[in-house]
Design a protein around this motif. Structure first.
Motif, PDB file in Angstrom:
ATOM      1  N   GLN A   1       0.810  -1.223   0.000  1.00  0.00           N
ATOM      2  CA  GLN A   1       0.000   0.000   0.000  1.00  0.00           C
ATOM      3  C   GLN A   1       0.845   1.276   0.000  1.00  0.00           C
ATOM      4  N   GLU A   2       2.188   1.097   0.158  1.00  0.00           N
ATOM      5  CA  GLU A   2       3.029   2.293   0.156  1.00  0.00           C
ATOM      6  C   GLU A   2       3.354   2.719  -1.266  1.00  0.00           C
ATOM      7  N   ASP A   3       3.678   4.001  -1.438  1.00  0.00           N
ATOM      8  CA  ASP A   3       4.033   4.527  -2.753  1.00  0.00           C
ATOM      9  C   ASP A   3       5.544   4.356  -2.952  1.00  0.00           C
ATOM     10  N   PHE A   4       5.937   3.616  -3.988  1.00  0.00           N
ATOM     11  CA  PHE A   4       7.367   3.364  -4.225  1.00  0.00           C
ATOM     12  C   PHE A   4       8.086   4.589  -4.777  1.00  0.00           C
ATOM     13  N   GLY A   5       7.335   5.504  -5.330  1.00  0.00           N
ATOM     14  CA  GLY A   5       7.950   6.692  -5.933  1.00  0.00           C
ATOM     15  C   GLY A   5       8.833   6.345  -7.125  1.00  0.00           C
ATOM     16  N   THR A   6       8.393   5.388  -7.927  1.00  0.00           N
ATOM     17  CA  THR A   6       9.197   4.888  -9.046  1.00  0.00           C
ATOM     18  C   THR A   6       9.262   5.901 -10.189  1.00  0.00           C
ATOM     19  N   ASP A   7      10.503   6.154 -10.650  1.00  0.00           N
ATOM     20  CA  ASP A   7      10.705   7.029 -11.806  1.00  0.00           C
ATOM     21  C   ASP A   7      10.809   6.137 -13.050  1.00  0.00           C
ATOM     22  N   VAL A   8       9.672   5.893 -13.680  1.00  0.00           N
ATOM     23  CA  VAL A   8       9.613   4.963 -14.822  1.00  0.00           C
ATOM     24  C   VAL A   8      10.478   5.462 -15.967  1.00  0.00           C
TER      25      VAL A   8
ATOM     26  N   ALA B   1       3.047   2.736 -21.457  1.00  0.00           N
ATOM     27  CA  ALA B   1       1.691   2.675 -20.887  1.00  0.00           C
ATOM     28  C   ALA B   1       1.715   2.745 -19.362  1.00  0.00           C
ATOM     29  N   VAL B   2       2.636   1.985 -18.734  1.00  0.00           N
ATOM     30  CA  VAL B   2       2.669   1.990 -17.254  1.00  0.00           C
ATOM     31  C   VAL B   2       3.184   3.320 -16.711  1.00  0.00           C
ATOM     32  N   LEU B   3       3.939   4.045 -17.542  1.00  0.00           N
ATOM     33  CA  LEU B   3       4.371   5.387 -17.135  1.00  0.00           C
ATOM     34  C   LEU B   3       3.142   6.261 -16.872  1.00  0.00           C
ATOM     35  N   GLU B   4       2.159   6.184 -17.768  1.00  0.00           N
ATOM     36  CA  GLU B   4       0.926   6.952 -17.606  1.00  0.00           C
ATOM     37  C   GLU B   4       0.136   6.462 -16.389  1.00  0.00           C
ATOM     38  N   ILE B   5       0.023   5.139 -16.252  1.00  0.00           N
ATOM     39  CA  ILE B   5      -0.766   4.575 -15.141  1.00  0.00           C
ATOM     40  C   ILE B   5      -0.134   4.914 -13.797  1.00  0.00           C
ATOM     41  N   SER B   6       1.211   4.830 -13.722  1.00  0.00           N
ATOM     42  CA  SER B   6       1.916   4.985 -12.436  1.00  0.00           C
ATOM     43  C   SER B   6       1.650   6.344 -11.773  1.00  0.00           C
ATOM     44  N   ILE B   7       1.469   7.366 -12.611  1.00  0.00           N
ATOM     45  CA  ILE B   7       1.229   8.721 -12.061  1.00  0.00           C
ATOM     46  C   ILE B   7      -0.069   8.730 -11.261  1.00  0.00           C
ATOM     47  N   ASN B   8      -1.122   8.164 -11.830  1.00  0.00           N
ATOM     48  CA  ASN B   8      -2.423   8.165 -11.137  1.00  0.00           C
ATOM     49  C   ASN B   8      -2.494   7.129 -10.024  1.00  0.00           C
ATOM     50  N   VAL B   9      -1.715   6.038 -10.150  1.00  0.00           N
ATOM     51  CA  VAL B   9      -1.647   5.049  -9.052  1.00  0.00           C
ATOM     52  C   VAL B   9      -1.103   5.740  -7.805  1.00  0.00           C
ATOM     53  N   SER B  10      -0.053   6.544  -7.983  1.00  0.00           N
ATOM     54  CA  SER B  10       0.518   7.286  -6.858  1.00  0.00           C
ATOM     55  C   SER B  10      -0.469   8.316  -6.299  1.00  0.00           C
ATOM     56  N   ASN B  11      -1.237   8.951  -7.202  1.00  0.00           N
ATOM     57  CA  ASN B  11      -2.191   9.986  -6.781  1.00  0.00           C
ATOM     58  C   ASN B  11      -3.399   9.419  -6.044  1.00  0.00           C
ATOM     59  N   TYR B  12      -3.902   8.288  -6.525  1.00  0.00           N
ATOM     60  CA  TYR B  12      -5.200   7.804  -6.036  1.00  0.00           C
ATOM     61  C   TYR B  12      -5.168   6.535  -5.170  1.00  0.00           C
ATOM     62  N   GLN B  13      -3.997   5.867  -5.098  1.00  0.00           N
ATOM     63  CA  GLN B  13      -3.944   4.603  -4.355  1.00  0.00           C
ATOM     64  C   GLN B  13      -4.382   4.782  -2.905  1.00  0.00           C
ATOM     65  N   ASN B  14      -3.920   5.844  -2.288  1.00  0.00           N
ATOM     66  CA  ASN B  14      -4.300   6.127  -0.897  1.00  0.00           C
ATOM     67  C   ASN B  14      -5.140   7.410  -0.806  1.00  0.00           C
ATOM     68  N   SER B  15      -5.967   7.590  -1.836  1.00  0.00           N
ATOM     69  CA  SER B  15      -6.790   8.796  -1.921  1.00  0.00           C
ATOM     70  C   SER B  15      -7.900   8.795  -0.854  1.00  0.00           C
ATOM     71  N   GLU B  16      -8.308  10.016  -0.497  1.00  0.00           N
ATOM     72  CA  GLU B  16      -9.442  10.143   0.433  1.00  0.00           C
ATOM     73  C   GLU B  16     -10.728   9.659  -0.224  1.00  0.00           C
ATOM     74  N   ASN B  17     -10.754   9.733  -1.558  1.00  0.00           N
ATOM     75  CA  ASN B  17     -11.912   9.201  -2.284  1.00  0.00           C
ATOM     76  C   ASN B  17     -11.747   7.682  -2.379  1.00  0.00           C
ATOM     77  N   LYS B  18     -12.492   6.988  -1.540  1.00  0.00           N
ATOM     78  CA  LYS B  18     -12.360   5.533  -1.451  1.00  0.00           C
ATOM     79  C   LYS B  18     -12.722   4.840  -2.765  1.00  0.00           C
ATOM     80  N   HIS B  19     -13.618   5.428  -3.535  1.00  0.00           N
ATOM     81  CA  HIS B  19     -14.031   4.825  -4.804  1.00  0.00           C
ATOM     82  C   HIS B  19     -12.865   4.803  -5.798  1.00  0.00           C
ATOM     83  N   MET B  20     -12.098   5.911  -5.809  1.00  0.00           N
ATOM     84  CA  MET B  20     -10.937   5.967  -6.694  1.00  0.00           C
ATOM     85  C   MET B  20      -9.848   4.991  -6.211  1.00  0.00           C
ATOM     86  N   ALA B  21      -9.608   4.955  -4.895  1.00  0.00           N
ATOM     87  CA  ALA B  21      -8.615   4.032  -4.333  1.00  0.00           C
ATOM     88  C   ALA B  21      -8.978   2.591  -4.668  1.00  0.00           C
TER      89      ALA B  21
END
Length: 581
Positions: free
Chosen positions: A401-408, A460-480
């Motif tokens: 559940q932690e953000d790896f902060g990966t620079d793809v 493709a994963v470069l694009e996905i990774s940005i939003n994974v970091s933004n929304y994985q632990n988001s306050e909006n539970k639906h997005m998480a």
């Protein structure tokens, strides 16, 4: 003796013509059957008996033990053959090379080839104008075959006749009457001649002519043949100088095998020659000790019997020979290459289609396993070790559940870009310079496609990774929740791919991958409905919905590409191209 400089040049020219004919014939045979021979060699099992028959068969067909041993060294260099496999093939090649001696003996001494040699050249020349490449190759082979025997005839005429020049015998008597020292001396001469001429067949031809002319007796001619067996190993050892330790071991094994054979024959030299004399007498021919005319057949029989016996004895000692060679040529730790340097691509692999395909495949698999796999997992904040474990996808996502902060982007430039470029360069070079069949061309095309898809996966994963970091632990539970579903789906795909490439039950895992690919193709329609529902209920903003739509499409495309890469690099058949995808 009236044998001047012009005569020496005639002798060298005759030898050159013989060697040229041998090369043309061998090259034509390689064009006719080389790809099939290499395919047999590249796909052979570790069964030593099969290896011996393979070596014998290939050398008999292409009429060159040097070409066979060079192939073996090249394949060992690319790790296509193990040391024990290589040794067994070389053993067979040693037997196969005796066919050439019989060819020279029977057709060069028993049959007058000179009368039909020129008509054969005419026939071969006519065939070179054929439209079909196979017929052209047959034409070249016939020309080479004829030129070889024209050269042999010139060689026989260029060597001075001992009856017209009896002083030659006086000169040679100084070295033929030294007992066993004479045997050792002529063994050395045979070795030296083969090293200089770089052809055991040419040295064999010279030896046969010298015996037919009465220059040297049967025992010393046999000693020269033993020397030729040592000298012929030099070609492989020279080729291995610039190669890796695998190839060096193969070349040393060839040398050791032949030296051991020569040593035991020297110990039993005179009894062994008596056995050959007895075998010759069974054919009704004269004794090679009594008649110079009988020596060529006896010598060819000696050559064949020696190589077959030596193989039958030493085939049981392949493992000990391999151990000795491994001690003589210790394995060297490969110089650690930079992270963005290819591990398996070098100029040596470009010699044969089989070696380049094998090396490109290894490099591509290495790229996937050590770079692409890491980038995809870390971009989605998933641990690689969890993918390799028995954890279920749901448990993997809960654990990570932690953000790896990966620079793809940085990982792509450091770990993928250069190697990808080199793979494409070697692949396209091979396709444009090597003579390959459709199947081999398709294999390289598959490797190119697999690598292009790996680059598409990273984009493709470069694009996905940005939003994974933004929304994985988001306050909006639906997005998480939605992004956890994305990660779970990817974890499942990566896990099955890992099982597909590393575990048994390939067909079962492959069937699961096909289902996942089908689901990925259908996934975009499910996305629209679920996102519309979240928007209509005001659970997410239009901006969030846009991110979900784009990332879901990227995810589905990535899944399809990952499965295609697994199929192309690790699958037994190419259903990707079969399906016209």
């Amino acid at each position: 003796m009236d044998y001047g400089f012009y005569d020496i040049l005639q002798l060298l020219g005759s030898l050159g013509l013989f060697l040229f004919g041998m090369k043309v014939m061998s090259d034509a045979l390689m064009s006719l059957a080389g790809d099939k021979m290499r395919k047999i060699l590249a796909t052979m099992t570790s069964n030593r008996v099969f290896g011996i028959f393979t070596g014998f068969f290939i050398t008999s067909i292409i009429q060159s033990s040097s070409a066979t041993t060079l192939m073996v060294v090249g394949f060992s260099n690319a790790s296509l053959l193990t040391l024990t496999e290589a040794i067994s093939v070389i053993m067979g090649a040693n037997i196969g090379t005796t066919i050439t001696a019989w060819l020279i003996t029977i057709l060069g001494f028993k049959v007058s080839m000179s009368t039909i040699a020129l008509p054969l050249v005419g026939l071969g020349f006519a065939l070179t104008f054929a439209k079909k490449q196979n017929l052209k190759n047959w034409g070249t082979f016939i020309i080479g075959f004829a030129v070889l025997f024209i050269g042999l005839q010139f060689l026989k005429d260029a060597v001075p006749d001992i009856r017209q020049n009896p002083e030659i015998l006086e000169f040679l008597k100084r070295y033929t009457d030294l007992g066993f020292w004479s045997v050792l001396l002529f063994l050395f001469i045979g070795t030296l001649l083969t090293v200089i001429i770089q052809s055991s067949s040419a040295t064999m031809a010279l030896t046969l002519i010298m015996t037919a002319q009465g220059w040297i007796p049967f025992p010393l001619a046999a000693a020269m043949v033993l020397g030729e067996n040592i000298g012929t190993t030099i070609t492989a050892n020279l080729a291995a100088i610039v190669a890796n330790f695998h190839a060096k071991r193969t070349a040393r094994a060839h040398l050791i095998f032949n030296i051991i054979g020569v040593i035991w024959v020297l110990v039993l030299f005179y009894p062994f020659l008596k056995i050959i004399e007895w075998l010759v007498s069974l054919t009704g021919a004269e004794s090679p000790y009594a008649s110079a005319a009988a020596i060529p057949v006896a010598l060819s029989l000696f050559h064949t019997t020696f190589n077959i016996t030596n193989t039958l004895i030493l085939v049981w000692f392949i493992a000990p020979i391999a151990k000795v060679v491994e001690k003589l040529v210790p394995s060297k730790l490969e110089v650690k290459k930079e992270i963005d340097e290819p591990k398996y691509l070098n100029k040596e692999i470009i010699k044969y289609p089989e070696t380049v395909i094998f090396s490109l495949l290894k490099e591509s698999k290495y790229l996937y396993e050590n770079a692409v796999f890491e980038i995809v997992t870390h971009a989605l904040n998933i641990h690689r070790e969890d993918i390799k474990s028995d954890l279920k996808p749901k448990e993997i996502i809960k654990k990570s559940q932690e953000d790896f902060g990966t620079d793809v982007r940085n990982l792509y430039y450091n770990k993928v870009k250069t190697i990808y470029g080199e793979i494409i360069r070697y692949a396209t070079t091979a396709q444009s310079t090597l003579k390959m069949g459709k199947s081999q061309n398709d294999q390289i095309t598959n490797i190119i496609i697999a690598n292009r898809k790996m680059v598409e996966i990273i984009k493709a994963v470069l694009e996905i990774s940005i939003n994974v970091s933004n929304y994985q632990n988001s306050e909006n539970k639906h997005m998480a929740k939605q992004y956890d579903k994305f990660r779970k789906k990817m974890a499942k795909v990566l896990q099955i791919i890992y099982l597909f490439r590393t575990k048994d039950g390939k067909e079962e895992h492959y069937a699961k991958l096909l289902k996942l690919r089908h689901a990925a193709k259908e996934g975009k329609y499910q996305t629209t409905r679920s996102i519309n529902k979240l928007i209509s209920e005001n659970l997410i903003t239009p901006e969030m919905a846009s991110s979900l739509v784009n990332d879901k499409d990227n995810l589905n495309e990535t899944i399809k590409n990952l499965i295609s890469v697994a199929e192309l690099l690790y699958g037994d058949k190419d259903s990707l191209l079969e399906n016209g995808d």
